[in-house]
Write a protein that holds these residues in place. Structure first.
Motif, PDB file in Angstrom:
ATOM      1  N   LEU A 107       0.839  -1.300   0.038  1.00 57.26           N
ATOM      2  CA  LEU A 107       0.051  -0.035   0.059  1.00 57.26           C
ATOM      3  C   LEU A 107       0.743   1.037   0.073  1.00 57.26           C
ATOM      4  O   LEU A 107       0.653   2.186  -0.741  1.00 57.26           O
ATOM      5  CB  LEU A 107      -0.923  -0.003   1.212  1.00 57.26           C
ATOM      6  N   GLY A 108       1.867   1.285   0.785  1.00 57.10           N
ATOM      7  CA  GLY A 108       2.831   2.445   0.962  1.00 57.10           C
ATOM      8  C   GLY A 108       3.564   2.518  -0.431  1.00 57.10           C
ATOM      9  O   GLY A 108       3.520   3.684  -0.865  1.00 57.10           O
ATOM     10  N   GLU A 109       4.115   1.618  -0.955  1.00 53.81           N
ATOM     11  CA  GLU A 109       4.777   1.621  -2.353  1.00 53.81           C
ATOM     12  C   GLU A 109       3.606   1.997  -3.284  1.00 53.81           C
ATOM     13  O   GLU A 109       3.912   2.933  -4.261  1.00 53.81           O
ATOM     14  CB  GLU A 109       5.295   0.580  -2.675  1.00 53.81           C
ATOM     15  N   SER A 110       2.633   1.629  -3.347  1.00 49.89           N
ATOM     16  CA  SER A 110       1.447   2.012  -4.181  1.00 49.89           C
ATOM     17  C   SER A 110       1.222   3.314  -4.738  1.00 49.89           C
ATOM     18  O   SER A 110       0.388   3.730  -5.856  1.00 49.89           O
ATOM     19  CB  SER A 110       0.186   1.224  -4.316  1.00 49.89           C
ATOM     20  N   VAL A 111       1.494   4.250  -3.601  1.00 50.76           N
ATOM     21  CA  VAL A 111       1.093   5.739  -3.925  1.00 50.76           C
ATOM     22  C   VAL A 111       2.062   6.533  -4.929  1.00 50.76           C
ATOM     23  O   VAL A 111       1.828   7.627  -5.305  1.00 50.76           O
ATOM     24  CB  VAL A 111       1.197   6.451  -2.679  1.00 50.76           C
ATOM     25  N   THR A 112       3.141   5.748  -5.199  1.00 47.14           N
ATOM     26  CA  THR A 112       4.129   6.148  -6.057  1.00 47.14           C
ATOM     27  C   THR A 112       3.637   6.112  -7.723  1.00 47.14           C
ATOM     28  O   THR A 112       2.854   5.055  -8.098  1.00 47.14           O
ATOM     29  CB  THR A 112       5.589   5.685  -6.062  1.00 47.14           C
ATOM     30  N   PRO A 116       2.742  -0.868 -10.131  1.00 39.29           N
ATOM     31  CA  PRO A 116       1.750  -1.726 -10.481  1.00 39.29           C
ATOM     32  C   PRO A 116       0.403  -2.055  -9.811  1.00 39.29           C
ATOM     33  O   PRO A 116      -0.780  -2.268 -10.016  1.00 39.29           O
ATOM     34  CB  PRO A 116       2.345  -3.058 -10.862  1.00 39.29           C
ATOM     35  N   ALA A 117       0.623  -1.727  -8.547  1.00 40.96           N
ATOM     36  CA  ALA A 117      -0.414  -1.900  -7.534  1.00 40.96           C
ATOM     37  C   ALA A 117      -1.489  -0.527  -7.149  1.00 40.96           C
ATOM     38  O   ALA A 117      -2.339  -0.607  -6.652  1.00 40.96           O
ATOM     39  CB  ALA A 117      -0.021  -2.468  -6.413  1.00 40.96           C
ATOM     40  N   ARG A 118      -0.969   0.459  -8.146  1.00 41.19           N
ATOM     41  CA  ARG A 118      -1.721   1.900  -7.853  1.00 41.19           C
ATOM     42  C   ARG A 118      -3.170   1.699  -8.164  1.00 41.19           C
ATOM     43  O   ARG A 118      -4.129   2.076  -7.247  1.00 41.19           O
ATOM     44  CB  ARG A 118      -1.229   2.705  -8.631  1.00 41.19           C
TER      45      ARG A 118
END
Length: 191
Positions: A107-112, A116-118
């Motif tokens: 979740l934290g990484e997806s805000v960038t 691919p998970a955004r």
């Protein structure tokens, strides 16, 4: 190949895919999505990277499978969610820190931009907020005792759940995640 052989091969393939997804969850929990490699996942399940690509053609495809698997563990039909079940879900999450750590890291990484998970998380949060609004409406009607509508309260409810997870992951000895969530639910009912 007979029908029985085809069914057996399919079952074995599904078992192998599930094993790969579990290994990917572990690797992502340890290293984060960006630090997790297909080679590390393949090694954990005794495959070559090329062998792993037979089951998941890209790292992004594996990530989506991991997220979908995690959602399946928590799946409850929308019509069955109740406030007390949310408290039970928080208690359940406290018993599986590895899964919560993986979810939180992704979740934290997806805000960038370009992660691919955004899109997955954006769509998931829209569904979750709508589901929480429905739970709140069932419990309180069109307005909670504090005057807010279920739609205005739903993002706050989700934020508390996720925020408590982060605090608990960082300091599990100091943060009683289930207790703090029950305290928040008590606040919802206050005037």
């Amino acid at each position: 190949m007979s029908y029985g052989d085809a069914m057996n091969a399919r079952a074995k393939s599904e078992e192998r895919r599930a094993e790969i997804v579990r290994a990917a969850l572990e690797v992502i929990a340890e290293r984060g999505y960006r630090g997790a490699s297909l080679a590390a996942v393949a090694e954990r399940v005794g495959l070559t990277q090329q062998g792993l690509l037979h089951y998941f053609p890209t790292k992004d495809a594996l990530l989506v499978a991991v997220l979908e698997e995690r959602d399946q563990w928590d799946a409850v039909p929308d019509s069955r969610w109740r406030i007390d079940l949310l408290a039970s879900l928080v208690e359940y999450n406290a018993m599986r820190p590895g899964i919560i750590q993986t979810f939180s890291a992704l979740l934290g990484e997806s805000v960038t931009e370009g992660h691919p998970a955004r899109d997955y998380f954006t769509e998931r949060y829209a569904r979750v907020r709508a589901g929480m609004a429905a739970v709140l409406r069932t419990e309180y009607g069109d307005h909670l005792p504090n005057g807010l509508t279920p739609e205005r309260t739903a993002p706050l409810l989700v934020a508390v759940m996720d925020g408590l997870q982060y605090q608990w992951l960082l300091d599990p000895e100091s943060v009683d995640m289930p207790g703090a969530f029950r305290d928040f639910l008590a606040l919802l009912g206050e005037v």
